[in-house]
Design a protein around this motif. Sequence first.
Motif, PDB file in Angstrom:
ATOM      1  N   VAL A 176      -8.350   1.299  -3.921  1.00  0.00           N
ATOM      2  CA  VAL A 176      -7.358   0.221  -3.910  1.00  0.00           C
ATOM      3  C   VAL A 176      -8.053  -1.096  -3.553  1.00  0.00           C
ATOM      4  O   VAL A 176      -8.951  -1.129  -2.721  1.00  0.00           O
ATOM      5  N   TYR A 227      -8.634   4.558  -0.829  1.00  0.00           N
ATOM      6  CA  TYR A 227      -7.239   4.428  -0.391  1.00  0.00           C
ATOM      7  C   TYR A 227      -6.980   5.150   0.930  1.00  0.00           C
ATOM      8  O   TYR A 227      -6.365   4.602   1.845  1.00  0.00           O
ATOM      9  N   GLN A 235      -1.178   7.115  -4.673  1.00  0.00           N
ATOM     10  CA  GLN A 235      -2.412   7.436  -3.962  1.00  0.00           C
ATOM     11  C   GLN A 235      -3.605   7.291  -4.881  1.00  0.00           C
ATOM     12  O   GLN A 235      -4.244   8.280  -5.235  1.00  0.00           O
ATOM     13  N   LEU A 252       0.835  -1.214   0.000  1.00  0.00           N
ATOM     14  CA  LEU A 252       0.000   0.000   0.000  1.00  0.00           C
ATOM     15  C   LEU A 252       0.862   1.253   0.000  1.00  0.00           C
ATOM     16  O   LEU A 252       0.543   2.235  -0.666  1.00  0.00           O
TER      17      LEU A 252
END
Length: 229
Positions: free
Chosen positions: A100, A166, A96, A91
């Motif tokens: 996700v 995210y 960004q 991650l």
Amino acid sequence: MKYTVVLPAAGSGKRMKADRNKLLLELSGKPIFIYTLEVFEQDLDCEGIWLAVKGDERELIEQYVERYGIKKVKGYATGGAERQDSVRAGLEMAGQPEIVLVHDAARPFISPEVIRELAERAHESGAAIAGVPVKDTIKKAREGVITETVDREGLWMIQTPQAFRYELLMEAAQRAKDDGFLGTDEAMLVERMGHPVKIVESTYENVKMTTPDDLIYGKAILASRLQEE
Ligand code: CTP
Ligand code: MG
């Protein structure tokens, strides 16, 4: 809905009892994790793949990625001792993206429709995870004696992918780290912040290759898909 995917692949596969990382084992001549990568390679909404791998397996995995023509792998993170550490490493590298997905490299049979639904639900509400209704009767036992039969109503077996905004997942991951909290999936980190997590009904085929018998099932799934073509 466009998304980026993080694939933890840095385990050792102890329960598979093979001589190497289970993800490198082949089903019909192709390593398990390549099937997983191909699903995302072919999904037009997938903007990039980040793999978390063990340092000493990186070169080998990179070679496979190249050999099978997977173009969407953007980079490799170094996995950690626990799955949660590996996911976190992935991650942190993923830039960004708005959305996700976290998906176990060990689940090669994920359906593209489920992926689409998850990304859309996460966009709307922040968090959405794949699961299937429990089929068996579930009981609790203590010292070999049943103490309770659990009502199956509302019980789900949770899988990956798990999809998030995210920012929300990163905040949850940071809090978990600060608190020394170890969850068994990403959703737990978000749940403990009090944020609702949606469930998207997935398929029973989206099984995780965990023990040797899963390979038998995996081969059967591949054979049935070939017949359907
Ligand atoms: N995983 C990871 N980093 C870890 C542990 C697991 O990236 N420290 C990954 C695995 O490679 C797998 C996924 O997380 O793709 C799901 O984990 P699991 O099925 O438990 O795989 P292993 O941990 O490799 O298997 P085992 O628990 O049997 O050792
Ligand atoms: Mg494990």
